[in-house]
Scaffold this motif. Sequence first.
Motif, short mmCIF file in Angstrom:
data_model
loop_
_atom_site.label_atom_id
_atom_site.label_comp_id
_atom_site.label_asym_id
_atom_site.label_seq_id
_atom_site.Cartn_x
_atom_site.Cartn_y
_atom_site.Cartn_z
N ASP A 8 -14.27 5.50 -5.54
CA ASP A 8 -12.87 5.29 -5.20
C ASP A 8 -12.61 5.98 -3.86
O ASP A 8 -12.87 7.18 -3.73
CB ASP A 8 -11.96 5.86 -6.28
N CYS A 45 -14.62 10.20 -6.19
CA CYS A 45 -13.38 9.95 -5.46
C CYS A 45 -13.53 10.59 -4.09
O CYS A 45 -13.92 11.76 -3.98
CB CYS A 45 -12.17 10.54 -6.18
N ARG A 54 -4.96 9.01 -8.64
CA ARG A 54 -5.98 7.93 -8.64
C ARG A 54 -6.70 7.83 -9.97
O ARG A 54 -7.47 6.90 -10.18
CB ARG A 54 -7.02 8.21 -7.54
N LYS A 76 -18.93 9.16 -11.25
CA LYS A 76 -17.66 8.68 -10.72
C LYS A 76 -17.28 9.54 -9.53
O LYS A 76 -17.23 10.76 -9.62
CB LYS A 76 -16.57 8.75 -11.79
#
Length: 308
Positions: free
Chosen positions: A150, A119, A307, A117
């Motif tokens: 993201d 960001c 976020r 993941k």
Amino acid sequence: MKEALILINLGAPEKATSEAASAFLLEFLSDPEVISLNFIFRRAIAHIAAFRRGKAYAERLGRIFDGGAHPLRKHTESLAGKVAARLEGVGVHFAYRYGSPSIGEVIGRARAQGAKKFCFIALFPQNASSTTQSAKSEVLRNMRPGEIFDFVQSYCDHPAYVSALADSIRAAGATECGALVASFHSVPLKHLAKTPYEAECLKTVELLEKASGMGPIKIAWQSKFGRGGWLGPGTAEVCDSLLASGVKTLAVICPGFSADCGETLTEIGSDLRDRFIAGGGERFVLVPCLNDSDSHAEMVCQIFKGRR
């Protein structure tokens, strides 16, 4: 799922040499988000400009290099370290759109450490085609199936950002000046249809006036490059007008730059300062960028946590 936070800044030459300066300019000007022409014409212009401007650019770099490093690189890397110290269990990295470490290199490094993941916070508070969207395109080019990406496209009105700017104005003594100018990087007018850049710059200033208690803040646009229509009025033009109206003490803040660089330190802090004083001004204050301040690190952490 293991997370990685990657801070993206524009980048800068690693050395104040003609070779390093030309190589950086070539990569920067070859970006279609910077020069919106077909590949052949864009590359031709990039090669010519990089060759012709390399030496002069290197000389200007020599005026701001601190301890052998570009200030933007020093502040970005230090900022990432401060953010990492505040975010337990998150891999924090920094990358540059141009130069090393590149966005692709850093994504690969985080991926090798187990990140699934990601960001991305592009350290461009206002969303512009030639900065934010260019970085986003490079991020998307490096995506893999099954990974979560993201991308923070703007934080022009984030309370922590506005508050940090207001604090920097007070800390620099700008409240004691007769006028305050907010200078943003200009962009070609044809770029304005791609992103809400101009509106976001205006929004930042609107909020900053309220947070700092200094208003009205004059808005200006700097660093025009090449021919064609660009967003204006120019910063030098606005400052000349203020001087002609009787303003003898002037402060300039550059809210669109997350870290001090040639555009802030040389173009504003040196060249514009000399111009203002030579024209009869008595005091000129350049408000430092947020750089690697604690308030900047806290801002990044707040944006990231918001976020999740």
